[in-house]
Design a protein around this motif. Structure first.
Motif, PDB file in Angstrom:
ATOM      1  N   LEU A  55       0.800  -1.188  -0.095  1.00  0.00           N
ATOM      2  CA  LEU A  55       0.178   0.023  -0.166  1.00  0.00           C
ATOM      3  C   LEU A  55       0.961   1.291  -0.028  1.00  0.00           C
ATOM      4  CD1 LEU A  55      -2.510  -1.289   2.794  1.00  0.00           C
ATOM      5  CD2 LEU A  55      -3.271  -0.557   0.416  1.00  0.00           C
ATOM      6  N   ASP A  56       2.146   1.209   0.310  1.00  0.00           N
ATOM      7  CA  ASP A  56       3.038   2.012   0.302  1.00  0.00           C
ATOM      8  C   ASP A  56       4.538   1.596  -0.184  1.00  0.00           C
ATOM      9  OD1 ASP A  56       3.976   4.848   0.655  1.00  0.00           O
ATOM     10  OD2 ASP A  56       3.440   4.880   2.914  1.00  0.00           O
ATOM     11  N   VAL A  57       5.336   2.346  -0.541  1.00  0.00           N
ATOM     12  CA  VAL A  57       6.763   2.029  -0.806  1.00  0.00           C
ATOM     13  C   VAL A  57       7.737   2.530   0.267  1.00  0.00           C
ATOM     14  CG1 VAL A  57       6.145   1.700  -3.194  1.00  0.00           C
ATOM     15  CG2 VAL A  57       6.871   4.062  -2.529  1.00  0.00           C
ATOM     16  N   PRO A  58       8.873   1.817   0.701  1.00  0.00           N
ATOM     17  CA  PRO A  58       9.834   2.261   1.553  1.00  0.00           C
ATOM     18  C   PRO A  58      10.748   3.414   0.748  1.00  0.00           C
ATOM     19  CG  PRO A  58      10.421   0.227   0.407  1.00  0.00           C
ATOM     20  CD  PRO A  58       9.185   0.615  -0.073  1.00  0.00           C
ATOM     21  N   THR A  59      11.398   4.008   1.835  1.00  0.00           N
ATOM     22  CA  THR A  59      12.020   5.153   1.324  1.00  0.00           C
ATOM     23  C   THR A  59      13.520   4.496   0.976  1.00  0.00           C
ATOM     24  OG1 THR A  59      11.314   6.474   2.984  1.00  0.00           O
ATOM     25  CG2 THR A  59      13.453   7.143   2.243  1.00  0.00           C
ATOM     26  N   SER A  60      14.028   3.403   1.556  1.00  0.00           N
ATOM     27  CA  SER A  60      15.104   2.685   0.980  1.00  0.00           C
ATOM     28  C   SER A  60      14.950   1.359   1.683  1.00  0.00           C
ATOM     29  CB  SER A  60      16.408   3.505   1.420  1.00  0.00           C
ATOM     30  OG  SER A  60      16.403   3.130   2.963  1.00  0.00           O
ATOM     31  N   GLY A  61      15.823   0.144   1.033  1.00  0.00           N
ATOM     32  CA  GLY A  61      15.819  -1.080   1.337  1.00  0.00           C
ATOM     33  C   GLY A  61      15.050  -1.857   0.048  1.00  0.00           C
ATOM     34  N   THR A  62      15.216  -3.180   0.229  1.00  0.00           N
ATOM     35  CA  THR A  62      14.565  -4.178  -0.551  1.00  0.00           C
ATOM     36  C   THR A  62      13.762  -4.762  -0.200  1.00  0.00           C
ATOM     37  OG1 THR A  62      16.874  -4.322  -1.117  1.00  0.00           O
ATOM     38  CG2 THR A  62      15.464  -5.817  -2.467  1.00  0.00           C
ATOM     39  N   TYR A  63      12.367  -5.083  -0.862  1.00  0.00           N
ATOM     40  CA  TYR A  63      11.257  -5.816  -0.528  1.00  0.00           C
ATOM     41  C   TYR A  63      11.075  -6.911  -1.603  1.00  0.00           C
ATOM     42  CZ  TYR A  63       6.618  -7.148   0.822  1.00  0.00           C
ATOM     43  OH  TYR A  63       5.577  -7.940   1.105  1.00  0.00           O
ATOM     44  N   ILE A  64      11.098  -8.313  -1.261  1.00  0.00           N
ATOM     45  CA  ILE A  64      10.721  -9.272  -2.341  1.00  0.00           C
ATOM     46  C   ILE A  64       9.729  -9.850  -1.790  1.00  0.00           C
ATOM     47  CG2 ILE A  64      11.708 -11.494  -3.526  1.00  0.00           C
ATOM     48  CD1 ILE A  64      13.652  -9.126  -4.000  1.00  0.00           C
ATOM     49  N   LEU A  65       8.635  -9.871  -2.628  1.00  0.00           N
ATOM     50  CA  LEU A  65       7.451 -10.854  -2.287  1.00  0.00           C
ATOM     51  C   LEU A  65       7.182 -11.641  -3.387  1.00  0.00           C
ATOM     52  CD1 LEU A  65       4.850 -11.018  -0.690  1.00  0.00           C
ATOM     53  CD2 LEU A  65       3.864  -9.329  -2.129  1.00  0.00           C
ATOM     54  N   GLY A  66       7.039 -13.090  -2.983  1.00  0.00           N
ATOM     55  CA  GLY A  66       6.808 -14.273  -4.013  1.00  0.00           C
ATOM     56  C   GLY A  66       7.903 -13.949  -5.076  1.00  0.00           C
ATOM     57  N   GLY A  67       8.964 -13.700  -4.750  1.00  0.00           N
ATOM     58  CA  GLY A  67      10.199 -13.703  -5.830  1.00  0.00           C
ATOM     59  C   GLY A  67      10.213 -12.772  -6.730  1.00  0.00           C
TER      60      GLY A  67
END
Ligand SMILES: Nc1ncnc2c1ncn2[C@@H]1O[C@H](COP(=O)(O)OP(=O)(O)OP(=O)(O)O)[C@@H](O)[C@H]1O
Ligand SMILES: [Mg+2]
Length: 226
Positions: A55-67
């Protein structure tokens, strides 16, 4: 592994300063996990849930969902992931007041372009799972709070998402209705659902199979139960 967050930060600009709400969050959730994230008011629980739920995006970092790397997706791609891969349950239900239970439960399928007959069949199936097949024509104002939350759970599972996200799902309910919602989560989990539940209530959190803690935007590992 269903999701992996690495070094996630979320900042909000506030005039000339910046509020650092999430600080270097690392989180791994495997398929079939039932995780509670606990923390006091203002610690960043809903902010984290909004990131997990795309629903929102991070300022920094990595987010992997279902590959897939969510931090590289367009808004349209994120909307599609929200619709197909994540089921949401909120404290205040977020049902549409003019729609009956069946149409509320069917909403993700409507947004996902599923035809009317299949929508009704699948929504009815989901309402049966939450024990509300005798209330399909009732609007939210004709249902109790606990029943509204069960309609919201039916809506969350109707699209058979990979991940069920719940933000204080029992927060607005009396204790009996709360117990019913937690029993339903336990049943969904037994049937293979992956659940992340956010709560400030230790008794509620103890229904999950592992607990992590967030305080001032810092997530720390907690205990795991059998
Ligand atoms: N849009 C925003 N702009 C600035 N600060 C924000 C914004 N959204 C949230 N915050 C701040 O981030 C912190 C975490 O908020 P969040 O809603 O994630 O807390 P929470 O743990 O869910 O609390 P609660 O238990 O009360 O729901 C709070 O201090 C809040 O003031
Ligand atoms: Mg919150």
């Amino acid at each position: 592994m269903i999701l992996e967050m690495h070094d996630i930060c979320k900042d909000y600009p506030m005039g000339k300063s910046v509020t650092h709400v999430l600080k270097n969050v690392d989180l791994t959730v495997n398929e079939g996990d039932y995780l509670a994230i606990m923390g006091p008011s203002g610690s960043g629980k809903s902010t984290l849930m909004n990131l997990i739920g795309c629903l929102d995006v991070p300022t920094s970092g990595t987010y992997i969902l279902g590959g897939r790397n969510m931090t590289k997706c367009t808004d349209n791609q994120l909307a599609d992931v929200r619709n197909k891969e994540i089921g949401f349950v909120f404290q205040s239900f977020h049902l549409l007041p003019k729609l009956n239970a069946l149409d509320n439960a069917a909403l993700p399928l409507l947004y996902g372009g599923v035809g009317k007959t299949e929508r009704r069949e699948r929504a009815l199936e989901a309402l049966k799972i939450v024990g509300l097949e005798d209330r399909i024509d009732h609007r939210p104002d004709q249902l109790s709070g606990g029943q509204c939350q069960r309609v919201a759970i039916a809506r969350a599972i109707v699209g058979q998402p990979k991940l069920l996200l719940a933000d204080e799902p029992t927060g607005a309910l009396d204790s009996e209705s709360g117990r019913m919602v937690l029993a339903l989560f336990e049943q969904l989990h037994k049937n293979g659902a992956t659940i992340i539940m956010i709560t400030h209530d230790r008794d509620v959190a103890s229904h999950a199979h592992s607990i992590k803690y967030i305080r001032d935007g810092i997530l720390t590992g907690g205990e795991t139960y059998a």
